[in-house]
Design a protein around this motif. Sequence first.
Motif, PDB file in Angstrom:
ATOM      1  N   PHE A 112       0.786  -1.232   0.000  1.00  0.00           N
ATOM      2  CA  PHE A 112       0.000   0.000   0.000  1.00  0.00           C
ATOM      3  C   PHE A 112       0.823   1.290   0.000  1.00  0.00           C
ATOM      4  CE2 PHE A 112      -2.278  -3.192   2.722  1.00  0.00           C
ATOM      5  CZ  PHE A 112      -3.184  -3.599   1.757  1.00  0.00           C
ATOM      6  N   ILE A 132      -9.594   5.128  -0.497  1.00  0.00           N
ATOM      7  CA  ILE A 132      -9.690   3.986   0.411  1.00  0.00           C
ATOM      8  C   ILE A 132      -8.704   4.152   1.569  1.00  0.00           C
ATOM      9  CG2 ILE A 132      -9.619   1.483   0.628  1.00  0.00           C
ATOM     10  CD1 ILE A 132     -11.820   2.695  -1.220  1.00  0.00           C
ATOM     11  N   VAL A 134      -6.675   2.577   4.546  1.00  0.00           N
ATOM     12  CA  VAL A 134      -6.125   1.275   4.956  1.00  0.00           C
ATOM     13  C   VAL A 134      -6.039   1.234   6.477  1.00  0.00           C
ATOM     14  CG1 VAL A 134      -4.158  -0.295   4.811  1.00  0.00           C
ATOM     15  CG2 VAL A 134      -4.803   1.088   2.823  1.00  0.00           C
ATOM     16  N   TYR A 194     -10.614  -2.286   4.864  1.00  0.00           N
ATOM     17  CA  TYR A 194     -10.674  -1.296   3.796  1.00  0.00           C
ATOM     18  C   TYR A 194     -11.902  -0.416   4.008  1.00  0.00           C
ATOM     19  CZ  TYR A 194      -7.315  -4.423   1.540  1.00  0.00           C
ATOM     20  OH  TYR A 194      -6.219  -5.206   1.254  1.00  0.00           O
ATOM     21  N   SER A 195     -11.661   0.853   4.292  1.00  0.00           N
ATOM     22  CA  SER A 195     -12.724   1.802   4.579  1.00  0.00           C
ATOM     23  C   SER A 195     -12.831   2.819   3.443  1.00  0.00           C
ATOM     24  CB  SER A 195     -12.435   2.520   5.904  1.00  0.00           C
ATOM     25  OG  SER A 195     -13.251   3.654   6.075  1.00  0.00           O
ATOM     26  N   ILE A 217     -10.792  -1.150  -3.969  1.00  0.00           N
ATOM     27  CA  ILE A 217     -10.647  -2.116  -2.877  1.00  0.00           C
ATOM     28  C   ILE A 217     -10.224  -3.476  -3.424  1.00  0.00           C
ATOM     29  CG2 ILE A 217     -11.918  -3.462  -1.153  1.00  0.00           C
ATOM     30  CD1 ILE A 217     -13.528  -0.965  -0.530  1.00  0.00           C
ATOM     31  N   MET A 220      -6.574  -3.380  -4.352  1.00  0.00           N
ATOM     32  CA  MET A 220      -5.721  -3.366  -3.167  1.00  0.00           C
ATOM     33  C   MET A 220      -5.641  -4.747  -2.531  1.00  0.00           C
ATOM     34  SD  MET A 220      -7.036   0.273  -1.646  1.00  0.00           S
ATOM     35  CE  MET A 220      -5.896   0.390  -0.247  1.00  0.00           C
ATOM     36  N   ALA A 221      -6.780  -5.432  -2.477  1.00  0.00           N
ATOM     37  CA  ALA A 221      -6.798  -6.777  -1.897  1.00  0.00           C
ATOM     38  C   ALA A 221      -5.942  -7.732  -2.726  1.00  0.00           C
ATOM     39  CB  ALA A 221      -8.236  -7.284  -1.802  1.00  0.00           C
ATOM     40  N   CYS A 240     -10.274 -12.891   2.051  1.00  0.00           N
ATOM     41  CA  CYS A 240     -11.203 -11.759   2.061  1.00  0.00           C
ATOM     42  C   CYS A 240     -12.502 -12.159   2.757  1.00  0.00           C
ATOM     43  CB  CYS A 240     -11.482 -11.303   0.633  1.00  0.00           C
ATOM     44  SG  CYS A 240     -10.086 -10.477  -0.159  1.00  0.00           S
ATOM     45  N   GLN A 266      -9.649  -8.220   5.185  1.00  0.00           N
ATOM     46  CA  GLN A 266      -8.768  -9.214   4.580  1.00  0.00           C
ATOM     47  C   GLN A 266      -7.827  -9.758   5.650  1.00  0.00           C
ATOM     48  OE1 GLN A 266      -6.478  -7.711   1.260  1.00  0.00           O
ATOM     49  NE2 GLN A 266      -6.333  -9.720   0.294  1.00  0.00           N
TER      50      GLN A 266
END
Length: 277
Positions: A112, A132, A134, A194-195, A217, A220-221, A240, A266
Amino acid sequence: MSKEERIMNEYYTSDWDIQADYLLDYDVFDKVARFHQSTTFTYKKNQIPKGVRQDLYTWLLENERKLSLPKNYISKVKLNDFKLEQRNSPLNFDNQYIIPFKLLSEILHRSFGADKKSKSRSFPSAGALYPIIVLVLVFDKSKIDGIVDNGVYFYNVYENSLLQIQKWEKNDMEKIANAFYLNEGFPSPIAIGYSIDMRKSLLKYRTKGYRHALIEIGLMAQRLREVLISITNNTFGERCWSGFSDNSLTYYSGLNVRHSPITLVQWFGKRMENHDI
């Protein structure tokens, strides 16, 4: 201007939320926030989850890991095959393993972190807005080297640092487990949350910004998954998870459920053999 002030001006904005409140179309925000809420789970004490009806269960068994081919196509081009060494997501992790501080630092930074010069990250973001947030969720501090509290940590992508925004005491952990509908402990001592920063995601692209946020998201995952495979020689895995009480977990993480809902969790950690799905 001091070096610290220069860095703050280059990488951070102090009053962006005030500006966002002025610029944001709150009709769009309310529309998207309501839709997002329609996708959430709500935890109720002693609630017994409903089972999947038999005909749907049968369909699921027949269609898992299947590809829906087009019924009509003009031609087919067969490509060269290559050896694929893909492993599935673990059902359980080795919760006795203590994750070294150096390894955690590398996992987060490579997954990230932002480049100091370009400010870009290892995944694309619509308009370079990166809406997003983290979050590092720590459920068992004794298994994470260098972490002294269970709780929620905001990951600063520029400094590769963790800012603790919520502390979970021992008597909080049952509530957190309930938010995940867990009865037998947490799958791993650590996870990424993840917000979505809703205001940031909607300002430029309006309702389509919500779609962009969900795509981000996913990117990123996948990035975290690839980093774990690469730097741990596939001895680490991830899983996830969307089966949690969205508002409860967001609230217990110290966040606003409308402005920054946690949308995906995750789990990750050292694999246990024969526990993949």
